[in-house]
Write a protein that holds these residues in place. Structure first.
Motif, PDB file in Angstrom:
ATOM      1  N   ILE A  72     -36.588 -71.253  36.414  1.00 14.72           N
ATOM      2  CA  ILE A  72     -36.139 -70.870  35.484  1.00 14.72           C
ATOM      3  C   ILE A  72     -36.333 -68.776  35.683  1.00 14.72           C
ATOM      4  O   ILE A  72     -34.859 -68.429  35.518  1.00 14.72           O
ATOM      5  N   ARG A  73     -36.888 -69.015  36.068  1.00 15.69           N
ATOM      6  CA  ARG A  73     -37.652 -67.838  35.994  1.00 15.69           C
ATOM      7  C   ARG A  73     -37.194 -67.048  37.366  1.00 15.69           C
ATOM      8  O   ARG A  73     -36.080 -65.998  37.493  1.00 15.69           O
ATOM      9  N   HIS A  76     -33.534 -67.113  37.194  1.00 18.38           N
ATOM     10  CA  HIS A  76     -33.338 -65.630  36.239  1.00 18.38           C
ATOM     11  C   HIS A  76     -32.952 -64.188  36.860  1.00 18.38           C
ATOM     12  O   HIS A  76     -32.357 -63.204  36.962  1.00 18.38           O
ATOM     13  N   ASP A  77     -34.128 -63.911  37.878  1.00 16.73           N
ATOM     14  CA  ASP A  77     -34.578 -63.014  38.148  1.00 16.73           C
ATOM     15  C   ASP A  77     -33.409 -62.987  39.786  1.00 16.73           C
ATOM     16  O   ASP A  77     -32.880 -61.685  40.096  1.00 16.73           O
ATOM     17  N   LEU A  78     -32.572 -63.891  40.354  1.00 19.74           N
ATOM     18  CA  LEU A  78     -31.717 -63.794  40.823  1.00 19.74           C
ATOM     19  C   LEU A  78     -30.199 -63.735  40.701  1.00 19.74           C
ATOM     20  O   LEU A  78     -29.863 -62.726  41.079  1.00 19.74           O
ATOM     21  N   ILE A  79     -29.725 -64.414  39.022  1.00 22.10           N
ATOM     22  CA  ILE A  79     -28.782 -63.445  38.638  1.00 22.10           C
ATOM     23  C   ILE A  79     -28.907 -62.701  38.139  1.00 22.10           C
ATOM     24  O   ILE A  79     -27.851 -61.793  38.602  1.00 22.10           O
ATOM     25  N   HIS A  80     -29.940 -61.620  37.821  1.00 19.48           N
ATOM     26  CA  HIS A  80     -30.178 -60.560  37.406  1.00 19.48           C
ATOM     27  C   HIS A  80     -29.735 -59.336  38.338  1.00 19.48           C
ATOM     28  O   HIS A  80     -29.239 -58.713  38.235  1.00 19.48           O
ATOM     29  N   GLN A  89     -28.190 -72.043  46.209  1.00 23.57           N
ATOM     30  CA  GLN A  89     -29.012 -72.362  47.218  1.00 23.57           C
ATOM     31  C   GLN A  89     -30.511 -73.055  46.685  1.00 23.57           C
ATOM     32  O   GLN A  89     -31.283 -74.222  47.304  1.00 23.57           O
ATOM     33  N   LEU A  90     -31.070 -72.350  45.996  1.00 22.96           N
ATOM     34  CA  LEU A  90     -32.021 -72.602  44.886  1.00 22.96           C
ATOM     35  C   LEU A  90     -32.335 -73.886  44.642  1.00 22.96           C
ATOM     36  O   LEU A  90     -33.160 -74.816  44.187  1.00 22.96           O
ATOM     37  N   CYS A  91     -31.495 -73.474  43.711  1.00 16.47           N
ATOM     38  CA  CYS A  91     -30.864 -74.961  43.082  1.00 16.47           C
ATOM     39  C   CYS A  91     -30.549 -76.311  43.693  1.00 16.47           C
ATOM     40  O   CYS A  91     -31.495 -77.592  43.636  1.00 16.47           O
ATOM     41  N   GLN A  92     -30.328 -76.069  45.399  1.00 16.62           N
ATOM     42  CA  GLN A  92     -29.864 -77.039  46.051  1.00 16.62           C
ATOM     43  C   GLN A  92     -30.712 -78.154  46.301  1.00 16.62           C
ATOM     44  O   GLN A  92     -31.424 -78.896  47.495  1.00 16.62           O
ATOM     45  N   LYS A 214     -36.074 -81.831  28.956  1.00 17.31           N
ATOM     46  CA  LYS A 214     -36.529 -80.897  29.570  1.00 17.31           C
ATOM     47  C   LYS A 214     -34.983 -80.819  29.794  1.00 17.31           C
ATOM     48  O   LYS A 214     -35.360 -79.771  30.331  1.00 17.31           O
ATOM     49  N   MET A 215     -34.211 -81.374  30.320  1.00 17.88           N
ATOM     50  CA  MET A 215     -33.442 -81.039  30.341  1.00 17.88           C
ATOM     51  C   MET A 215     -32.801 -80.126  29.760  1.00 17.88           C
ATOM     52  O   MET A 215     -32.161 -78.843  29.816  1.00 17.88           O
ATOM     53  N   GLU A 216     -32.211 -80.685  28.343  1.00 17.22           N
ATOM     54  CA  GLU A 216     -32.621 -80.031  26.865  1.00 17.22           C
ATOM     55  C   GLU A 216     -32.724 -78.227  27.336  1.00 17.22           C
ATOM     56  O   GLU A 216     -32.237 -77.180  26.443  1.00 17.22           O
ATOM     57  N   ASN A 217     -33.970 -78.293  27.081  1.00 16.70           N
ATOM     58  CA  ASN A 217     -35.147 -76.983  27.132  1.00 16.70           C
ATOM     59  C   ASN A 217     -34.049 -76.124  28.296  1.00 16.70           C
ATOM     60  O   ASN A 217     -34.381 -74.905  28.120  1.00 16.70           O
ATOM     61  N   ALA A 218     -34.007 -76.271  29.675  1.00 16.97           N
ATOM     62  CA  ALA A 218     -34.003 -76.243  30.405  1.00 16.97           C
ATOM     63  C   ALA A 218     -32.334 -75.578  30.832  1.00 16.97           C
ATOM     64  O   ALA A 218     -31.414 -74.472  30.485  1.00 16.97           O
ATOM     65  N   THR A 219     -31.171 -76.041  29.542  1.00 21.56           N
ATOM     66  CA  THR A 219     -29.860 -76.028  29.034  1.00 21.56           C
ATOM     67  C   THR A 219     -29.564 -74.874  28.157  1.00 21.56           C
ATOM     68  O   THR A 219     -29.408 -73.454  28.203  1.00 21.56           O
ATOM     69  N   ILE A 220     -30.642 -74.632  27.296  1.00 21.79           N
ATOM     70  CA  ILE A 220     -31.273 -73.571  26.125  1.00 21.79           C
ATOM     71  C   ILE A 220     -31.688 -71.707  26.696  1.00 21.79           C
ATOM     72  O   ILE A 220     -30.940 -71.294  27.295  1.00 21.79           O
ATOM     73  N   GLU A 221     -31.926 -72.595  27.880  1.00 23.90           N
ATOM     74  CA  GLU A 221     -32.923 -71.575  28.579  1.00 23.90           C
ATOM     75  C   GLU A 221     -32.000 -70.680  29.268  1.00 23.90           C
ATOM     76  O   GLU A 221     -31.463 -69.130  29.553  1.00 23.90           O
TER      77      GLU A 221
END
Length: 233
Positions: A72-73, A76-80, A89-92, A214-221
């Motif tokens: 997630i971090r 965060h850095d890539l999107i910003h 690509q990182l997600c894939q 964990k999925m819910e926490n990732a969605t919130i973050e």
């Protein structure tokens, strides 16, 4: 004199003669299973299905949970930094529901936050359904296998008493023992398959619950991360 000598020889032979040995009978598990009748084939098939489902889902859940703690971090850095394609690509790179949730959200960037959240939640529902696929069958085996074993118990007892009734007054204990043997073997087989499936089902359910958390926490973050640029402006 001769009579006394014969008595001594007979006594010695009696003392030295070995005691009669009782033949011990032993059965392997396969031989015992064959005594349970055709219902043991059904229980064997159910056990194979249960083991297959458990192994498949356990491996799937294990792979689904393998994701970097800094994922997630990094997103965060890539999107910003405006690197949307790099974030996708990182997600894939990860075969994980969490990565697919975030990827779906990144693809919706630029739309209203409510639309992004809805898309992420819908993807989460699909991923959870994918993880839970097969568990109802495992639960059915856990409840149905003991019932099949009890069916074999009743069938074996009926078979034993039917054979005894056919013989009339000539009751043979082997007829009754054979039916009881069949009844007990199917009962043990049904309970064994049911217990294995029951514990396997509860184990997988607990693992899926942890992954959903964990999925819910990732969605919130992720949603909080999308709110940051608007707040900074």
């Amino acid at each position: 004199m001769i009579f006394n000598l014969l008595q001594v020889v007979d006594s010695a032979a009696t003392v030295q003669s070995p005691a009669p040995q009782v033949e011990q009978m032993s059965y392997s598990l396969i031989e015992m299973a064959t005594k349970g009748g055709w219902l043991m084939i059904v229980l064997l098939a159910l056990s194979i299905v249960a083991i297959y489902i458990f192994g498949q889902k356990a491996w799937m859940i294990h792979r689904a949970g393998k994701i970097s703690k800094t994922f997630i971090r990094e997103i965060h850095d890539l999107i910003h930094d405006g690197k949307i394609k790099s974030a996708i690509q990182l997600c894939q790179e990860y075969d994980s529901p969490i990565a697919r949730l975030v990827e779906k959200g990144i693809e919706r960037i630029g739309r209203p936050l409510q639309d992004i959240q809805t898309a992420v939640e819908n993807t989460g529902n699909v991923e959870v359904a994918r993880l839970e696929k097969g568990l109802p069958m495992l639960a059915t085996i856990a409840g149905g296998a003991p019932m099949i074993g009890f069916l074999g118990t009743v069938s074996g007892m009926i078979n034993a008493f039917f054979k005894m009734s056919q013989n009339g007054s000539n009751i043979d204990i082997s007829l009754l023992s054979g039916g009881i043997y069949e009844a007990m073997v199917t009962t043990v087989g049904g309970l064994a398959v049911g217990i294995i499936a029951y514990f396997g089902y509860n184990f997988l359910t607990s693992k899926i619950s942890d992954l959903v958390f964990k999925m819910e926490n990732a969605t919130i973050e992720f949603m909080d991360m999308l709110n940051e640029p608007a707040e900074n402006k």
